[in-house]
Write a protein that holds these residues in place. Structure first.
Motif, PDB file in Angstrom:
ATOM      1  N   SER A  64       0.847  -1.214   0.000  1.00  0.00           N
ATOM      2  CA  SER A  64       0.000   0.000   0.000  1.00  0.00           C
ATOM      3  C   SER A  64       0.870   1.247   0.000  1.00  0.00           C
ATOM      4  O   SER A  64       0.581   2.250  -0.703  1.00  0.00           O
ATOM      5  CB  SER A  64      -0.921  -0.011   1.221  1.00  0.00           C
ATOM      6  N   LEU A  65       1.909   1.241   0.793  1.00  0.00           N
ATOM      7  CA  LEU A  65       2.848   2.378   0.787  1.00  0.00           C
ATOM      8  C   LEU A  65       3.478   2.542  -0.595  1.00  0.00           C
ATOM      9  O   LEU A  65       3.633   3.662  -1.121  1.00  0.00           O
ATOM     10  CB  LEU A  65       3.922   2.165   1.857  1.00  0.00           C
ATOM     11  N   MET A  66       3.907   1.408  -1.198  1.00  0.00           N
ATOM     12  CA  MET A  66       4.552   1.473  -2.514  1.00  0.00           C
ATOM     13  C   MET A  66       3.584   2.076  -3.550  1.00  0.00           C
ATOM     14  O   MET A  66       3.955   2.991  -4.343  1.00  0.00           O
ATOM     15  CB  MET A  66       5.000   0.087  -2.929  1.00  0.00           C
ATOM     16  N   VAL A  67       2.323   1.606  -3.596  1.00  0.00           N
ATOM     17  CA  VAL A  67       1.366   2.096  -4.590  1.00  0.00           C
ATOM     18  C   VAL A  67       1.075   3.578  -4.358  1.00  0.00           C
ATOM     19  O   VAL A  67       1.012   4.394  -5.304  1.00  0.00           O
ATOM     20  CB  VAL A  67       0.078   1.262  -4.529  1.00  0.00           C
ATOM     21  N   THR A  68       0.943   3.939  -3.084  1.00  0.00           N
ATOM     22  CA  THR A  68       0.630   5.338  -2.783  1.00  0.00           C
ATOM     23  C   THR A  68       1.775   6.252  -3.207  1.00  0.00           C
ATOM     24  O   THR A  68       1.565   7.330  -3.819  1.00  0.00           O
ATOM     25  CB  THR A  68       0.368   5.495  -1.289  1.00  0.00           C
TER      26      THR A  68
END
Length: 913
Positions: free
Chosen positions: A168-172
């Motif tokens: 989720s951090l990577m996509v954000t």
């Protein structure tokens, strides 16, 4: 932070749901096709929607809004890319983290590029460093999360949380980086439809369709492969089962083709021959493999070989042959079966061989054992008869006919066997074919029974048979009854003789004591019945001198008893001369017939029986033993020729006597006697020349008992030798002490009982005393009574002569009190004659007594025997006796008996005239 939080939250939720659906935490199940296709598609839609939504939220935050058609196309591209990634991920979930993370980043980047293509505005490069920083940071976080979930020990929930947070951090971050490339607030034309997005969407759609089609083909191939593997495994398992089945059989299997070539065999055949059977059937095949007849008398011919017979179309069953193998000779049964095709053409044969060597040996051993058993059964002394439950005869041995008669050979059942016989039990009751014992066995009430029966055969022969019957069972059910008969005629007659010997007196055939008590206990109780015990004293007197006449007297007395008391309810003999009878009523006196003279022999004069009897009332509530005991106890004091009625005082006298006997036994065991000594004085000098040892006894319970009471009792108990030995040793010790005190040898006299003189070990006891104490003969004198010497005068004379030769002093005690004093004197080798005190007491005023005493003195002087006068109590006694020539005296005038006399003070009697 406000720009970061909305897309991060949206990504966090969608990635969490999609990861849970495809089981990121259980990737091995995904690889094993554990996740269904529709679930993967649903997860792809959720994930694509999340990526699309995160970009839309981020762009709107910059006042960038795409037209609806562009947004819809963008969503479709995002979902297609996500589905494609998940289809790829299901095959590569366990690949290295770099590879999986790279594929995911490319998918996210492609989604962002497709979304940016819907905004036909110039890209801004003012934020390029920021874009690169965010992109690099997202890549690092994604790699870290992918590496962390590979660590061992991490739970499934922790793995899912790590993937959700990291990705989720990577996509954000990538979404924020991509949005930084567009300038904020630039308007987007509403009718613009980006060509790149359309091309990308079309390419992705084809890619997804191709992926789905390839995946479908892959699943079909996998199903086909699994089906082939399953079928192959089934065939292999079936083959293994058949091989294992063949190897587990005891049979040795050999398979040949139609030309006789051995095509296959199992391991058992190899073990049998110790080499694999190979080759082609030939005339010498029997010699090659050692095929013989079962008796190993010769080799099999070719047409006898089971395989050859099967190849000719014959079905061979249970052919028995012998095989000479390297391990030894074996016997096998062969089953050979020809194998034919569907068209009936012979294609080969199968031979199954079963090793029955042990079975054949066991059968031969069984046959030999059966023969031996048959011989043993025939040689039995017992008759053996086996019946079925209906009484039919199944088996028998020859002893049955020998015992029961020749008709047994034709008998087929038990009824036929017993019909000509007369069979009775021990009570004389007839016994039928189905006896109670037989019925008990059939009914299961007993497993075996035994009985004694009397059999009378048609030829008149009588016998007693012992019968033992036992039920036989087969498979838990009654199958028959086995009878064993044994001739016990001799044993039965011996048993009857033993019963007569143990229950009846051998001479009179009257019930003995035990049987009399049993019969009396069985009598009905009647009021007034009386128990009488009587004795014929002549029997005991006559038994010692003439046993045959004593038997005749016993029989004559028994006849007289029967005739006189013919109304007696019961008559018995308790011992050699004691009889008991039970009368129905009280009896006041002896009947005259019992006292009448008895004729023993016509040549002998009649004998008057010396009879004493005792009567005892026997009430119905009393056992016979106490009544009999009371009558016998009273009988000891009954006068001759009269009937004494038993009373309580007689029992009390008997009780006292028993108490005295018990106390005497205790004293004999403990030696609780006292020896006292009375000196014998020389009437001329007053010196002590001898002494007499006198035994005394005082019991703590009974009190002081006179010697004339306990000495006869010890004689009756057979224990007088214990007292005699004790007195001898004590007298010897005291004689030594007195001799030292008086400074001259002193003898002490010890009284001998007639039982001592006639005891077989008396002389041995004295010889042991002399061996232990060589001076015993110098210090001891033995006194025997006149009546005691007459019991066995010859033996007494022989023993006294030996004692005199050994050096002991001898004296005849109580002289003048018997009936044959003069005859005794001429036989006994005595040194002293002790004049009984009855000759001394009253001598001072009785001239006749003085004449008799003087005659005794003169007779003793002529026989060269010293006289010792007993009972001297006064000086007058002493003076008269000394005047008659009596040299020695003993009495209270000189000293009473003492246990420890003062010999020095007693020596030198001061009153000598």
């Amino acid at each position: 932070m406000p720009l970061f939080l909305p897309p991060f939250t949206l990504c966090l939720l969608t990635i969490l749901v999609a990861g849970a659906l495809v089981r990121v935490q259980a990737r091995a199940q995904m690889l094993a096709r554990g996740v269904r296709r529709r679930t993967q598609l649903l997860a792809g839609v959720i994930l694509g929607s999340g990526l699309w939504g995160a970009q839309i939220v981020t762009l709107r935050a910059q006042d960038l809004t795409a037209p609806p058609a562009t947004a819809a196309l963008h969503w479709l591209v995002s979902v297609g890319i996500s589905v494609g990634f998940l289809l790829w991920y299901r095959h590569h979930a366990l690949d290295r983290p770099v590879r999986v993370t790279g594929a995911l980043i490319l998918s996210v980047t492609a989604t962002q590029v497709a979304g940016l293509s819907g905004y036909p505005v110039p890209l801004s490069t003012a934020h390029a460093p920021q874009v690169l920083t965010l992109f690099a940071l997202g890549v690092l976080i994604s790699l870290a999360a992918a590496s962390l979930i590979r660590r061992p020990g991490l739970s499934g929930a922790a793995q899912l949380a790590t993937v959700t947070l990291g990705q989720s951090l990577m996509v954000t971050l990538i979404t924020l980086a991509a949005a930084s490339l567009l300038p904020a607030g630039v308007p987007v034309p509403a009718d613009t439809l980006p060509t790149l997005a359309l091309g990308t969407a079309a390419a992705l759609l084809l890619t997804v369709v191709a992926g789905l089609f390839g995946d479908l083909q892959d699943r079909r191939a996998q199903r086909l492969t699994a089906l082939v593997a399953e079928r192959t495994a089934e065939l292999q398992a079936e083959r293994d089962f058949h091989v294992a089945l063949l190897n587990s059989l005891n049979d040795r299997i050999v398979i040949a083709d139609a030309h006789g070539r051995l095509a296959q065999h199992d391991e058992a055949a190899t073990r049998l021959y110790h080499l694999p059977p190979t080759g082609t059937l030939a005339p010498d095949w029997a010699a090659t493999y050692g095929l013989h007849t079962p008796q190993f008398t010769r080799l099999l011919r070719q047409d006898e070989v089971p395989l050859y017979r099967a190849l000719t179309g014959e079905v061979v069953r249970d052919a028995l042959i012998g095989i000479d193998t390297p391990a030894g000779r074996r016997i096998v049964t062969c089953n050979a079966t020809p194998v034919t095709g569907t068209d009936g053409t012979l294609s080969g044969a199968v031979v199954a061989m079963n090793d029955v060597t042990e079975r054949e040996r066991a059968q031969r051993e069984l046959a030999r054992t059966a023969t031996q058993h048959a011989e043993i059964i025939e040689s039995l002394d017992e008759a053996l008869l086996l019946l079925d439950p209906d009484g039919r005869i199944l088996s028998r041995n020859g002893r049955v006919g020998e015992l029961l008669g020749p008709h047994c050979a034709a008998a087929t059942n038990l009824a036929d066997l017993l019909a000509p016989l007369t069979v009775r039990d021990t009570q004389g009751r007839p016994v039928g074919g189905r006896s109670p014992n037989f019925r008990a066995l059939l009914g299961g009430a007993a497993r075996f029974t035994q009985s004694i029966m009397h059999v009378e055969r048609p030829d008149g022969r009588h016998m007693w048979l012992h019968s033992r019957a036992q039920a036989t069972h087969q498979n838990g059910e009654l199958s028959g009854v086995l009878y064993l008969f044994r001739d016990v005629t001799d044993q039965h007659e011996l048993h009857e003789q033993l019963l007569r010997a143990t229950r009846f007196a051998p001479l009179t055939a009257l019930p003995n004591r035990a049987h009399f008590e049993d019969l009396a206990a069985a009598l009905p109780a009647t009021p007034g019945r009386t128990l009488i015990v009587t004795q014929c004293l002549n029997v005991s007197d006559l038994r010692a001198v003439h046993g045959a006449l004593a038997d005749d007297l016993t029989l004559a007395f028994t006849r007289a008893l029967r005739g006189t008391y013919s109304d007696a309810l019961l008559l018995g003999q308790l011992d050699d001369h004691t009889f008991a009878l039970i009368l129905p009523a009280a009896e006041p006196r002896l009947r005259a017939g019992l006292l009448a003279p008895l004729t023993l022999d016509q040549s002998q004069p009649p004998v008057f029986p010396r009879v004493r009897a005792c009567a005892r009332a026997w009430p119905s509530d009393e056992a016979v033993q106490p009544a009999l005991h009371a009558a016998e106890t009273t009988l000891a004091v009954a006068p001759e020729g009269a009937l004494l009625t038993a009373e309580d005082r007689h029992l009390e006298d008997r009780r006292r006597r028993v108490q005295l006997e018990n106390a005497l036994r205790r004293a004999l065991n403990s030696g609780d006697f006292q020896v006292q000594y009375q000196p014998i004085i020389d009437l001329t000098s007053g010196e002590i020349v001898k002494a007499e040892a006198l035994v005394r006894w005082e019991d703590p319970e009974v009190g002081r008992v006179p010697p004339d009471v306990f000495v006869p009792l010890a004689e009756q108990l057979g224990q007088i030798h214990v007292i005699t030995d004790l007195v001898m040793r004590e007298a010897l010790r005291e004689a030594r002490r007195a001799s030292v005190t008086l400074r001259r040898p002193l003898r002490i006299a010890v009284n001998l009982s007639p039982n001592d003189l006639n005891a077989p070990d008396f002389m041995d006891r004295l010889h042991r005393l002399m061996c232990e104490h060589p001076d015993a003969a110098q210090h001891l004198t033995f006194e025997v009574t006149e009546s005691g010497a007459l019991v066995n005068l010859e033996q007494t004379t022989r023993h006294l002569t030996t004692l005199r030769e050994w050096g002991f002093g001898l004296a005849l005690d109580d002289f003048g009190t018997g009936h044959s004093a003069l005859s005794v004197l001429q036989h006994l080798p005595i040194h002293h004659l002790k004049l009984d005190r009855t000759f001394v007491w009253g001598i001072e005023g009785n001239a006749r007594q003085q004449v008799l005493t003087g005659a005794v003195m003169e007779l003793a002087a002529r026989l060269n025997v010293d006289v010792i006068a007993e009972g001297i109590e006064t000086a007058t006694h002493e003076a008269i006796l000394r005047g008659m020539g009596c040299g020695l005296g003993q009495g209270y005038l000189y000293s009473r008996p003492h246990a420890d006399p003062d010999w020095a003070a007693l020596d030198g009697w001061p009153n000598v005239s």
